[in-house]
Design an enzyme around this catalytic site. Structure first.
Site, PDB file in Angstrom:
ATOM      1  N   LYS A 107       3.148  29.827   1.812  1.00 57.56           N
ATOM      2  CA  LYS A 107       2.053  28.922   2.168  1.00 57.56           C
ATOM      3  C   LYS A 107       1.863  28.957   3.685  1.00 57.56           C
ATOM      4  O   LYS A 107       2.860  28.949   4.428  1.00 57.56           O
ATOM      5  CB  LYS A 107       2.381  27.501   1.682  1.00 57.56           C
ATOM      6  CG  LYS A 107       1.241  26.504   1.813  1.00 57.56           C
ATOM      7  CD  LYS A 107       1.621  25.152   1.197  1.00 57.56           C
ATOM      8  CE  LYS A 107       0.515  24.128   1.270  1.00 57.56           C
ATOM      9  NZ  LYS A 107       0.865  22.826   0.648  1.00 57.56           N
ATOM     10  N   SER A 132      -2.586  20.856  -2.624  1.00 58.27           N
ATOM     11  CA  SER A 132      -3.065  21.648  -1.510  1.00 58.27           C
ATOM     12  C   SER A 132      -2.567  23.091  -1.513  1.00 58.27           C
ATOM     13  O   SER A 132      -3.141  23.923  -0.809  1.00 58.27           O
ATOM     14  CB  SER A 132      -2.644  20.982  -0.199  1.00 58.27           C
ATOM     15  OG  SER A 132      -1.240  21.025  -0.065  1.00 58.27           O
ATOM     16  N   SER A 188       1.287  18.515  -4.256  1.00 58.60           N
ATOM     17  CA  SER A 188       0.654  19.778  -3.860  1.00 58.60           C
ATOM     18  C   SER A 188       1.287  21.042  -4.406  1.00 58.60           C
ATOM     19  O   SER A 188       0.718  22.122  -4.252  1.00 58.60           O
ATOM     20  CB  SER A 188       0.621  19.889  -2.341  1.00 58.60           C
ATOM     21  OG  SER A 188      -0.506  19.210  -1.868  1.00 58.60           O
TER      22      SER A 188
HETATM   23  N1  GLN Z   1      -3.391  15.564  -2.727  1.00 57.39           N
HETATM   24  C1  GLN Z   1      -2.490  14.805  -1.914  1.00 57.39           C
HETATM   25  C2  GLN Z   1      -3.089  14.587  -0.547  1.00 57.39           C
HETATM   26  O1  GLN Z   1      -4.173  15.010  -0.318  1.00 57.39           O
HETATM   27  C3  GLN Z   1      -1.159  15.488  -1.824  1.00 57.39           C
HETATM   28  C4  GLN Z   1      -1.139  16.607  -0.867  1.00 57.39           C
HETATM   29  C5  GLN Z   1       0.208  17.262  -0.754  1.00 57.39           C
HETATM   30  O2  GLN Z   1       1.088  17.084  -1.606  1.00 57.39           O
HETATM   31  N2  GLN Z   1       0.389  17.975   0.337  1.00 57.39           N
HETATM   32  O3  GLN Z   1      -2.488  13.972   0.291  1.00 57.39           O
END
Ligand code: GLN
Length: 487
Positions: free
Chosen positions: A80, A155, A179
């Site tokens: 990532k 994400s 995410s």
């Molecule tokens: N969707 C969640 C957010 O936007 C989690 C994101 C994540 O786990 N990095 O914060």
């Protein structure tokens, strides 16, 4: 595509050892697949061909000398793009870091390189890992390999899409509120968030430090277990990393789960669940019964508060973590500022995207004097109650199950103008981050349009072996994991 790319990491490792293919050939096959596909998919921000082939060559030298190979040596992996790899750009999919080149390796990167895992590229993500659909990347959107009109989840959408489409066999993601698990579920693969502190966060660009955790993506539970083993362990460079021995997680995959108590989270079985996801959950429950597990209904009364708690704590932490991007130390700096203050404000106004700005403003508000007690302090107190719900639940059951998400992947653009609807996508995943417990998403079938459904499994802190065991048994009771996106 070279058929070997469709195989699991375990099978690819075997093929390497048996000299059916060389590591350089396998790595090149992955690059060919990426070249043929990634324009449509958008899973990679950049490729790291030189590093990957250098690593693959080392694997082949070892094989030639009949030396023993470390775990997962030679298996192509996507990193990532919020984790540092020396010499590569680490952008967090943000304009503010567009040209930032990592001066050091993240600890997970070091561990991968030590095990001779070829890192093929940096995977796209929502800017600074903020989002659930990967539409918040400053560079390009990621498309779901099962249906290019749909989101891959976020994400870590690039990581999930690359593994699901066989561009890579493995990937790393980070999970702050879901995410890893959400995109794994939307892309029909395995994604796992370890116990908080199990994996070092050194060299991961921080979003919300009390929630962030790095974890594996793979197409089988066994591969995910092995990848977690490679990246876990104590790290003096991360004060929150746990000083405990690393387990060989794959050792218990086939343990009998007869008598295991499986709790079904009541609050996640009703509201907003699509019919297809509900049906998949019933099938999963039947599968566990057939495997000899005992099914128990469990209530987590404070789970309904988890999204509210998360969006105060995560934004508060991000407003502080992102203060370092000021045009001085790294990345983008506005070209035309008249004085220092203007340089700071313009740099940040031009460098951050709208969702990141929204989070910084929300977090700054929650931490400001006069509001701190009402919001931040209250949210911390509520976080303790959510954690306590899990402590009580795990007195009664060994693992908990729920859908990873109440619905399957949605169309690109469907929620991008409604932040609240987007935030609600994480209803099932966020509480595990608040409590610091391990969780994973395993393929659990398909909806009427052929889109993947994920089963979420949660376990008490540091019970990763139990989690992998329960997930592997479920995986092998079905053939969902063998079905690949037709792309
Ligand atoms: N969707 C969640 C957010 O936007 C989690 C994101 C994540 O786990 N990095 O914060």
């Amino acid at each position: 595509m070279n058929e070997i790319l469709k195989k699991s990491a375990a099978e690819q490792s075997k093929a390497l050892k048996n000299k059916e293919i060389s590591a350089v050939e396998l790595t090149n096959a992955a690059f060919e697949r990426i070249a043929e596909l990634d324009e449509k998919l958008g899973a990679f921000n950049s490729l790291t061909k030189e590093t990957a082939l250098e690593t693959a060559k080392k694997v082949d030298e070892k094989i030639a000398k009949s030396e023993e190979l470390p775990l997962l040596a030679g298996v192509p992996l996507a990193l990532k793009d919020n984790m540092n790899l020396v010499g590569s750009k680490t952008t967090a999919s943000s304009k503010i870091l567009e040209n930032f080149v990592s001066p050091f390796n993240a600890t997970v990167t070091e561990k991968l390189l030590n095990n001779l895992v070829p890192i093929v590229g940096k995977a796209n993500l929502d800017e600074f890992a903020m989002g659930s659909s990967n539409e918040n990347s400053a560079f390009k959107k990621v498309h779901n390999p099962w249906d290019l009109k749909k989101v891959p989840g976020g994400s870590s959408g690039g990581s999930a899409a690359s593994v699901s489409s066989c561009e890579a066999t493995l990937a790393l993601g980070s999970d702050t509120g879901g995410s890893i698990r959400l995109p794994a579920s939307f892309c029909g693969i395995v994604g796992m968030k370890p116990t908080y502190g199990r994996v070092s966060r050194y060299g991961l660009i921080a979003f919300a430090s009390s929630l962030d955790q790095i974890g594996p993506f793979a197409r089988t539970v066994e591969d995910a277990a092995n990848l977690l083993e490679v990246i876990s362990g104590h790290d003096p460079k991360d004060s929150t990393s746990l000083d405990l021995p690393v387990e060989h997680y794959a050792a218990h995959l086939n343990d009998d789960i007869k008598g295991m108590k499986v709790g079904v989270i009541k609050e996640l079985m009703t509201e907003g669940l699509s019919d297809d996801v509900a049906a998949a959950m019933q099938r999963a429950i039947e599968d566990y019964k057939k495997l000899g597990a005992e099914i128990v209904e469990i209530s987590l009364p404070n789970l309904k508060h988890s999204i509210g708690i998360y969006y105060i704590l995560a934004t508060a932490e991000c407003s502080s973590n992102l203060a370092r991007f000021d045009g001085v130390k790294y990345g983008y700096r506005t070209p035309d500022a008249k004085n220092l203050m203007e340089m700071y404000t313009k740099t940040r106004a031009e460098g951050f995207g709208p969702e990141v700005k929204r989070r910084i403003m929300l977090g700054t508000y929650a931490l400001s004097s006069g509001y701190y007690d009402a919001y931040y302090k209250k949210a911390q107190q509520m976080r303790a109650l959510v954690t306590q719900d899990f402590v009580e639940a795990f007195k009664k059951v060994d693992i908990l199950i729920s859908p990873t998400c109440p619905n399957t992947a949605f169309e690109l653009g469907a929620k991008s103008s409604d932040p609240l609807a987007m935030y609600l996508t994480d209803i099932a995943t966020i509480s595990a981050n608040l409590a610091g417990i391990p969780g994973m998403s395993v393929p659990a079938g398909f909806d009427k349009d052929g889109m993947p459904i994920g089963l979420q499994i949660l376990a008490p802190q540091l019970k990763e072996s139990r989690l992998f065991n329960a997930a592997h048994k479920f995986e092998r009771a079905n053939d969902y994991y063998l079905q690949l996106a037709k792309i």
